[in-house]
Motif scaffolding. Structure first.
Motif, PDB file in Angstrom:
ATOM      1  N   ARG A 343      49.839-111.790  46.122  1.00 33.08           N
ATOM      2  CA  ARG A 343      48.812-111.772  47.177  1.00 33.08           C
ATOM      3  C   ARG A 343      48.253-113.173  47.356  1.00 33.08           C
ATOM      4  N   GLY A 344      47.881-113.496  48.598  1.00 33.26           N
ATOM      5  CA  GLY A 344      47.211-114.750  48.866  1.00 33.26           C
ATOM      6  C   GLY A 344      45.749-114.684  48.443  1.00 33.26           C
ATOM      7  N   SER A 345      45.140-115.859  48.315  1.00 38.20           N
ATOM      8  CA  SER A 345      43.736-115.957  47.928  1.00 38.20           C
ATOM      9  C   SER A 345      42.928-116.572  49.067  1.00 38.20           C
ATOM     10  N   ALA A 346      41.701-116.105  49.212  1.00 37.18           N
ATOM     11  CA  ALA A 346      40.825-116.638  50.248  1.00 37.18           C
ATOM     12  C   ALA A 346      40.491-118.098  49.966  1.00 37.18           C
ATOM     13  N   LEU A 347      40.338-118.872  51.038  1.00 28.75           N
ATOM     14  CA  LEU A 347      39.995-120.284  50.945  1.00 28.75           C
ATOM     15  C   LEU A 347      38.593-120.496  51.517  1.00 28.75           C
ATOM     16  N   PRO A 348      37.803-121.388  50.926  1.00 29.18           N
ATOM     17  CA  PRO A 348      36.446-121.619  51.439  1.00 29.18           C
ATOM     18  C   PRO A 348      36.460-122.029  52.918  1.00 29.18           C
ATOM     19  N   GLU A 349      35.594-121.404  53.693  1.00 24.29           N
ATOM     20  CA  GLU A 349      35.364-121.734  55.102  1.00 24.29           C
ATOM     21  C   GLU A 349      36.558-121.439  56.009  1.00 24.29           C
ATOM     22  N   VAL A 350      37.501-120.640  55.521  1.00 26.03           N
ATOM     23  CA  VAL A 350      38.673-120.278  56.315  1.00 26.03           C
ATOM     24  C   VAL A 350      38.709-118.749  56.426  1.00 26.03           C
ATOM     25  N   PRO A 351      38.909-118.196  57.623  1.00 29.23           N
ATOM     26  CA  PRO A 351      38.996-116.734  57.747  1.00 29.23           C
ATOM     27  C   PRO A 351      40.080-116.161  56.838  1.00 29.23           C
ATOM     28  N   PHE A 352      39.850-114.920  56.376  1.00 30.63           N
ATOM     29  CA  PHE A 352      40.816-114.308  55.454  1.00 30.63           C
ATOM     30  C   PHE A 352      40.859-112.808  55.697  1.00 30.63           C
ATOM     31  N   ASP A 353      42.066-112.269  55.741  1.00 25.26           N
ATOM     32  CA  ASP A 353      42.282-110.839  55.888  1.00 25.26           C
ATOM     33  C   ASP A 353      42.477-110.245  54.494  1.00 25.26           C
ATOM     34  N   GLU A 354      41.425-109.630  53.959  1.00 20.33           N
ATOM     35  CA  GLU A 354      41.483-109.098  52.592  1.00 20.33           C
ATOM     36  C   GLU A 354      42.526-107.995  52.456  1.00 20.33           C
ATOM     37  N   ALA A 355      42.695-107.195  53.481  1.00 18.66           N
ATOM     38  CA  ALA A 355      43.633-106.079  53.398  1.00 18.66           C
ATOM     39  C   ALA A 355      45.064-106.569  53.242  1.00 18.66           C
ATOM     40  N   ARG A 356      45.433-107.622  53.959  1.00 15.28           N
ATOM     41  CA  ARG A 356      46.807-108.127  53.924  1.00 15.28           C
ATOM     42  C   ARG A 356      46.988-109.321  53.001  1.00 15.28           C
ATOM     43  N   VAL A 358      46.169-112.516  53.700  1.00 15.32           N
ATOM     44  CA  VAL A 358      46.658-113.656  54.474  1.00 15.32           C
ATOM     45  C   VAL A 358      45.517-114.237  55.303  1.00 15.32           C
ATOM     46  N   ILE A 359      45.746-115.452  55.826  1.00 11.74           N
ATOM     47  CA  ILE A 359      44.858-116.029  56.828  1.00 11.74           C
ATOM     48  C   ILE A 359      45.234-115.425  58.169  1.00 11.74           C
ATOM     49  N   PRO A 360      44.310-114.781  58.889  1.00 11.99           N
ATOM     50  CA  PRO A 360      44.663-114.195  60.187  1.00 11.99           C
ATOM     51  C   PRO A 360      45.102-115.284  61.160  1.00 11.99           C
ATOM     52  N   ASN A 361      46.184-115.047  61.874  1.00 11.51           N
ATOM     53  CA  ASN A 361      46.734-116.088  62.733  1.00 11.51           C
ATOM     54  C   ASN A 361      47.588-115.497  63.837  1.00 11.51           C
ATOM     55  N   ASP A 362      47.792-116.292  64.865  1.00 15.82           N
ATOM     56  CA  ASP A 362      48.707-115.960  65.954  1.00 15.82           C
ATOM     57  C   ASP A 362      49.797-117.014  65.968  1.00 15.82           C
ATOM     58  N   VAL A 366      45.196-120.339  63.362  1.00 15.11           N
ATOM     59  CA  VAL A 366      44.203-119.551  62.631  1.00 15.11           C
ATOM     60  C   VAL A 366      43.230-118.916  63.621  1.00 15.11           C
ATOM     61  N   LEU A 367      42.933-117.638  63.392  1.00 12.75           N
ATOM     62  CA  LEU A 367      42.067-116.879  64.299  1.00 12.75           C
ATOM     63  C   LEU A 367      40.708-116.628  63.672  1.00 12.75           C
ATOM     64  N   ASP A 368      39.670-116.649  64.517  1.00 13.24           N
ATOM     65  CA  ASP A 368      38.329-116.330  64.034  1.00 13.24           C
ATOM     66  C   ASP A 368      38.109-114.819  64.040  1.00 13.24           C
ATOM     67  N   ALA A 369      36.889-114.392  63.732  1.00 16.84           N
ATOM     68  CA  ALA A 369      36.601-112.962  63.621  1.00 16.84           C
ATOM     69  C   ALA A 369      36.798-112.231  64.934  1.00 16.84           C
ATOM     70  N   ALA A 370      36.704-112.958  66.050  1.00 19.74           N
ATOM     71  CA  ALA A 370      36.897-112.338  67.363  1.00 19.74           C
ATOM     72  C   ALA A 370      38.352-112.369  67.813  1.00 19.74           C
ATOM     73  N   TRP A 382      53.578-118.208  52.970  1.00 20.20           N
ATOM     74  CA  TRP A 382      53.120-116.892  52.519  1.00 20.20           C
ATOM     75  C   TRP A 382      51.657-116.647  52.844  1.00 20.20           C
ATOM     76  N   ILE A 383      50.813-117.673  52.907  1.00 23.20           N
ATOM     77  CA  ILE A 383      49.411-117.450  53.255  1.00 23.20           C
ATOM     78  C   ILE A 383      49.298-117.068  54.728  1.00 23.20           C
ATOM     79  N   LYS A 384      50.347-117.296  55.488  1.00 23.36           N
ATOM     80  CA  LYS A 384      50.384-116.942  56.907  1.00 23.36           C
ATOM     81  C   LYS A 384      50.954-115.544  57.126  1.00 23.36           C
ATOM     82  N   ARG A 385      52.029-115.198  56.434  1.00 22.10           N
ATOM     83  CA  ARG A 385      52.759-113.966  56.751  1.00 22.10           C
ATOM     84  C   ARG A 385      52.881-113.005  55.585  1.00 22.10           C
TER      85      ARG A 385
END
Length: 483
Positions: A343-356, A358-362, A366-370, A382-385
């Motif tokens: 599993r990936g680990s959250a990074l300070p000040e960077v959005p993170f998808d705890e369920a997956r 990964v860093i949420p992205n398109d 990198v995508l914000d909460a919206a 791997w932190i992406k996908r």
């Protein structure tokens, strides 16, 4: 947000930056190095300039290749040689022993770079949520891999006191862990394992290593080369069980549709017909076993499984489900290693998808909460996908991310600090003993010299330096000599 399809980078128009594009990549494993190499070629081929700094929390480059792969994989040397060539061109500046979030924060990176690419990978063990999994004697594969690869932040000692061991998982990491546990330590001397690892393995009383997977032999996640390597382990019998090779319709469909599955099934069925040699160690492959519980009074004493069978419902496309049969089996064991994914680990000040994890992205943005892209922030690897795919997938993944970055480059705000070397001065001011590419070359030469001077009865390419401080001292002294 609907992902878009990236066009090949060579078709892009020149960036026409007002100044050279400056990019920080966080993570110097294959994902980060490939991203840097693709970016460097793309921008220079377009007639523009780019400055790329590749940061890593470790003093040495290569990430998972150096600290996450079993040391007895000869093909890894070829990958390291390729990564070395990319960094040795001088187009990417390696800056090691720098922890993102501690030594440099996001505001620092924003001030010095047009864009930041996160390539921090996935280094934590995924959870296995069953009773008893936290008993003493139960371990995560990632921690064990860090130990036998000489990761500077891993313990120097490992409790190897079990005769019977379970490895949970049917992927390549599970096979790496099982092979390292079962292999006789003298057969690892040609590798770069540290002396502490050799000594620990030499004292292991192990006789039987059991690898358990939920699915059948036709649905394993091993690659053929990993499976075949088991056959070449000296002094270890590989044992499989006829009851696991059911001849159901699903297995026949899979065998007919996938050449890789054919190769692996042929290897496995070959072991069915092979008589054990009476070797002092045995590696058992069990299929159709779903973990239920780890049990013991104060520490691991055994593990309980439910037998499974394939459901034909998901056969289309090569995937299959399994269901429990109600048959329960217990295996006396003294240690359990879970290898059920990373599993990936959250990074300070960077959005993170705890369920997956990964860093949420398109497509790498990198995508914000919206769900909107954050200008100048990207992710790859791997932190992406998520922790799936092999090294080859990482290249394509980096291409997608860098394509997005190049698309955005002309619109990115210029950093507030003009001097590309200012980030090094900032690190020095903060007392960070960072390492560089010339320093890595010095450490690399030192480890190779240790291998030459080892005195073992077998040739050793290198002996890995483990302690972080020692690595940093050697690298920084070597960099001074080189300058």
């Amino acid at each position: 947000m609907t992902p878009t399809t990236a066009a090949p980078l060579q078709q892009r128009e020149p960036l026409h930056q007002r100044e050279p594009l400056r990019v920080a990549i966080i993570g110097a494993g294959p994902a980060g190095i490939y991203a840097g190499n693709i970016l460097s070629k793309a921008v220079r081929d377009a007639g523009d300039e780019v400055s790329i700094d590749l940061f890593d929390s470790l003093p040495a480059p290569y990430g998972l290749i150096r600290y996450g792969v079993a040391p007895d994989h000869p093909r890894i040397k070829g990958i390291v040689n390729s990564l070395h060539e990319m960094l040795d061109t001088g187009n990417i500046r390696f800056i090691g022993n720098v922890a993102y979030g501690a030594d440099l924060g996001l505001a620092d990176l924003r001030a010095h770079y047009h864009a930041v690419v996160f390539a921090t990978g996935a280094i934590r063990d995924a959870d296995l949520d069953i009773p008893g999994i936290d008993l003493p004697g139960s371990f995560g594969a990632a921690d064990f891999v860090s130990w036998f690869d000489g990761h500077p932040d891993a313990p120097r000692d490992w409790p190897l006191d079990a005769t019977d061991i379970a490895v949970i998982g049917n992927g390549n990491v599970a096979l790496d862990v099982a092979r390292m546990l079962a292999k006789h330590p003298d057969d690892l001397l040609p590798t770069d394992i540290p002396a502490t690892v050799y000594d620990g393995l030499a004292g292991s009383p192990v006789t039987d290593v059991h690898v358990f997977g939920r699915r059948g032999p036709a649905q394993v996640k091993f690659t053929p080369i990993e499976l075949r390597e088991l056959a070449d382990v000296p002094g270890v019998d590989v044992i499989v069980y006829p009851e696991d090779f059911d001849d159901d319709e699903l297995a026949r469909r899979l065998l007919g549709a996938n050449n890789q599955v054919k190769v692996m099934t042929r290897t496995l069925t070959g072991w069915l017909a092979k008589e054990p040699t009476g070797a002092s160690r045995r590696l058992h492959l069990h299929f159709h076993h779903s973990p239920v519980e780890v049990y013991g009074d104060g520490r691991v004493e055994g593990m309980r499984f439910e037998r499974t069978e394939a459901t034909g419902a998901a056969a289309a496309g090569g995937a299959s489900g399994v269901r429990g049969t109600g048959e329960i089996r217990d295996y006396p064991l003294q240690a359990v290693y879970r290898a059920v994914g990373y599993r990936g680990s959250a990074l300070p000040e960077v959005p993170f998808d705890e369920a997956r994890g990964v860093i949420p992205n398109d497509g790498g943005r990198v995508l914000d909460a919206a769900g909107e892209p954050i200008p100048g922030l990207y992710a790859t690897g791997w932190i992406k996908r998520g922790p799936v795919g092999l090294i080859g997938h990482t290249k394509g993944d980096a291409l997608e991310t860098i394509t997005r970055l190049v698309d955005d480059a002309a619109l990115l705000p210029d950093p507030s600090v003009a001097d590309p070397d200012a980030v090094l001065a900032l690190l020095a001011e903060r007392g960070v003993r960072f390492t560089t590419w010339p320093g890595w070359l010095a450490l690399d030469a030192h480890e190779r010299a240790l291998g030459d001077a080892d005195g073992s009865r077998v040739a050793r390419e290198r002996v890995k330096v483990v302690a972080r401080g020692e690595q940093v001292d050697i690298a920084r002294a070597g960099a001074l000599v080189a300058s």
